[in-house]
Design an enzyme around this catalytic site. Structure first.
Site, PDB file in Angstrom:
ATOM      1  N   HIS A  17       6.111   2.965  10.724  1.00 33.12           N
ATOM      2  CA  HIS A  17       6.819   1.774  10.247  1.00 33.12           C
ATOM      3  C   HIS A  17       7.816   1.276  11.301  1.00 33.12           C
ATOM      4  O   HIS A  17       7.917   0.078  11.555  1.00 33.12           O
ATOM      5  CB  HIS A  17       7.594   2.092   8.952  1.00 33.12           C
ATOM      6  CG  HIS A  17       6.734   2.424   7.763  1.00 33.12           C
ATOM      7  ND1 HIS A  17       6.960   3.506   6.961  1.00 33.12           N
ATOM      8  CD2 HIS A  17       5.654   1.792   7.232  1.00 33.12           C
ATOM      9  CE1 HIS A  17       6.066   3.552   5.994  1.00 33.12           C
ATOM     10  NE2 HIS A  17       5.258   2.515   6.132  1.00 33.12           N
ATOM     11  N   LYS A  41       4.185   6.783  -7.288  1.00 30.56           N
ATOM     12  CA  LYS A  41       3.955   8.075  -7.937  1.00 30.56           C
ATOM     13  C   LYS A  41       4.854   9.127  -7.294  1.00 30.56           C
ATOM     14  O   LYS A  41       4.887   9.234  -6.066  1.00 30.56           O
ATOM     15  CB  LYS A  41       2.485   8.492  -7.777  1.00 30.56           C
ATOM     16  CG  LYS A  41       1.599   7.905  -8.870  1.00 30.56           C
ATOM     17  CD  LYS A  41       0.174   8.401  -8.742  1.00 30.56           C
ATOM     18  CE  LYS A  41      -0.566   7.568  -7.720  1.00 30.56           C
ATOM     19  NZ  LYS A  41      -1.830   8.107  -7.270  1.00 30.56           N
ATOM     20  N   ARG A  90      -3.895   0.344  10.191  1.00 31.07           N
ATOM     21  CA  ARG A  90      -4.314   1.572  10.858  1.00 31.07           C
ATOM     22  C   ARG A  90      -5.841   1.603  10.911  1.00 31.07           C
ATOM     23  O   ARG A  90      -6.432   0.761  11.539  1.00 31.07           O
ATOM     24  CB  ARG A  90      -3.749   2.802  10.118  1.00 31.07           C
ATOM     25  CG  ARG A  90      -2.280   3.031  10.381  1.00 31.07           C
ATOM     26  CD  ARG A  90      -1.639   3.831   9.299  1.00 31.07           C
ATOM     27  NE  ARG A  90      -1.723   3.123   8.024  1.00 31.07           N
ATOM     28  CZ  ARG A  90      -1.232   3.538   6.890  1.00 31.07           C
ATOM     29  NH1 ARG A  90      -0.664   4.696   6.823  1.00 31.07           N
ATOM     30  NH2 ARG A  90      -1.332   2.815   5.803  1.00 31.07           N
ATOM     31  N   SER A 128       2.929   7.380   4.776  1.00 36.27           N
ATOM     32  CA  SER A 128       3.982   7.930   3.918  1.00 36.27           C
ATOM     33  C   SER A 128       3.401   8.985   2.984  1.00 36.27           C
ATOM     34  O   SER A 128       4.011  10.028   2.753  1.00 36.27           O
ATOM     35  CB  SER A 128       4.614   6.815   3.081  1.00 36.27           C
ATOM     36  OG  SER A 128       5.275   5.910   3.905  1.00 36.27           O
TER      37      SER A 128
HETATM   38  P1  ADP Z   1       2.606  -0.110   0.685  1.00 38.00           P
HETATM   39  O1  ADP Z   1       2.993   0.909  -0.329  1.00 38.00           O
HETATM   40  O2  ADP Z   1       2.938  -1.511   0.306  1.00 38.00           O
HETATM   41  O3  ADP Z   1       1.224   0.031   1.276  1.00 38.00           O
HETATM   42  P2  ADP Z   1       3.744   1.326   2.892  1.00 38.00           P
HETATM   43  O4  ADP Z   1       5.188   1.671   2.857  1.00 38.00           O
HETATM   44  O5  ADP Z   1       2.771   2.430   2.728  1.00 38.00           O
HETATM   45  O6  ADP Z   1       3.589   0.149   1.883  1.00 38.00           O
HETATM   46  O7  ADP Z   1       3.414   0.579   4.258  1.00 38.00           O
HETATM   47  C1  ADP Z   1       3.946  -0.670   4.573  1.00 38.00           C
HETATM   48  C2  ADP Z   1       3.126  -1.291   5.680  1.00 38.00           C
HETATM   49  O8  ADP Z   1       3.220  -0.496   6.855  1.00 38.00           O
HETATM   50  C3  ADP Z   1       1.636  -1.423   5.391  1.00 38.00           C
HETATM   51  O9  ADP Z   1       1.168  -2.636   5.942  1.00 38.00           O
HETATM   52  C4  ADP Z   1       1.033  -0.262   6.129  1.00 38.00           C
HETATM   53  O10 ADP Z   1      -0.304  -0.505   6.504  1.00 38.00           O
HETATM   54  C5  ADP Z   1       1.927  -0.192   7.337  1.00 38.00           C
HETATM   55  N1  ADP Z   1       1.917   1.130   7.932  1.00 38.00           N
HETATM   56  C6  ADP Z   1       2.130   2.315   7.321  1.00 38.00           C
HETATM   57  N2  ADP Z   1       2.041   3.336   8.202  1.00 38.00           N
HETATM   58  C7  ADP Z   1       1.743   2.791   9.412  1.00 38.00           C
HETATM   59  C8  ADP Z   1       1.489   3.310  10.727  1.00 38.00           C
HETATM   60  N3  ADP Z   1       1.493   4.613  10.952  1.00 38.00           N
HETATM   61  N4  ADP Z   1       1.215   2.428  11.717  1.00 38.00           N
HETATM   62  C9  ADP Z   1       1.183   1.108  11.451  1.00 38.00           C
HETATM   63  N5  ADP Z   1       1.389   0.557  10.247  1.00 38.00           N
HETATM   64  C10 ADP Z   1       1.678   1.370   9.241  1.00 38.00           C
END
Ligand code: ADP
Length: 158
Positions: A17, A41, A90, A128
Site C-alpha cells: 500500500h 472479517k 497485483r 493484508s
Molecule cells: P480492499 O479491501 O478494498 O480490497 P485493500 O486494503 O485490500 O482494500 O487494498 C486496497 C488497494 O490496494 C487495492 O486496490 C489493492 O489491490 C491494493 N493493494 C493491496 N496490496 C497491494 C500490493 N502489495 N501492491 C499493490 N497494490 C496493493
C-alpha cells in the site's frame, strides 16, 4: 490541484500500500487515504486504530490526508469534488474484481475514473489478508508492513 482518493480496508496497511501511495504522489498533488468503515472479517485493527496509524506514518507529509467513511465511495468523491480513484493491481486475480468495481463506480458517477498502478515486483505477494494470517499464526510480518503498523500490532497483542 489534482486530488485522488485511495480507498481500501488497509487492515493492516502494508508496504505494498505504501508503495502505491508514494507512486501516486508523483502523479497527483494530494492523496486521501480513505479507510473503509465497513466491517471486515475479524479485523486486526479497528478503524480508529487504522486511521491513527496512518496519521502517524504520514504526519510529516502534507500531501497525504487520512479519512474514513462508511458510505458509498461515489458520494464521498462527489462531496469532496474528486474525480479520480487510485487502486493497486497485483496478479491477474485482482483484475476481475477491480474492473467490476471501477465499472460500477463509473456507472453510478460517470465523472469518476479509476487509475491503476501495477504493484512493484518486490510487493506483488503482499496482501493484508495474508499478513493477517501469518500474524495470527505467530509468524514474522515485520518486513511486510511499515514500522508504525508493526508497533501498533505488537501493542494490541500484548
Ligand atoms: P480492499 O479491501 O478494498 O480490497 P485493500 O486494503 O485490500 O482494500 O487494498 C486496497 C488497494 O490496494 C487495492 O486496490 C489493492 O489491490 C491494493 N493493494 C493491496 N496490496 C497491494 C500490493 N502489495 N501492491 C499493490 N497494490 C496493493
Amino acid at each position: 490541484m489534482k486530488k485522488v482518493i485511495y480507498p481500501g480496508s488497509f487492515d493492516p496497511f502494508t508496504n505494498g500500500h505504501l508503495d502505491i501511495v508514494k507512486r501516486a504522489l508523483e502523479l497527483f498533488d494530494e492523496i486521501i487515504i480513505l479507510v473503509a468503515k465497513s466491517p471486515t472479517k475479524n479485523p486486526l485493527l479497528n478503524v480508529e486504530e487504522r486511521v491513527k496509524v496512518l496519521n502517524d506514518i504520514f504526519k510529516s507529509n502534507k500531501k497525504v490526508k487520512i479519512d474514513s467513511d462508511d458510505g458509498l465511495l461515489i458520494d464521498y468523491a462527489q462531496k469532496n469534488e474528486i474525480k479520480t480513484l487510485v487502486r493497486g493491481l497485483r496478479a491477474s486475480g485482482d483484475f476481475e474484481a477491480e474492473f467490476q468495481m471501477a465499472s460500477m463506480n463509473r456507472e453510478l458517477y460517470n465523472k469518476l475514473d479509476t487509475v491503476f498502478l501495477m504493484t512493484s515486483a518486490q510487493y506483488y505477494f503482499i496482501s493484508s489478508s495474508l499478513v493477517k494470517e501469518v500474524w495470527n499464526r505467530n509468524g514474522d510480518i515485520k518486513n511486510f508492513v511499515p514500522p508504525e503498523v508493526f508497533k501498533s500490532m505488537i501493542s494490541k497483542k500484548s
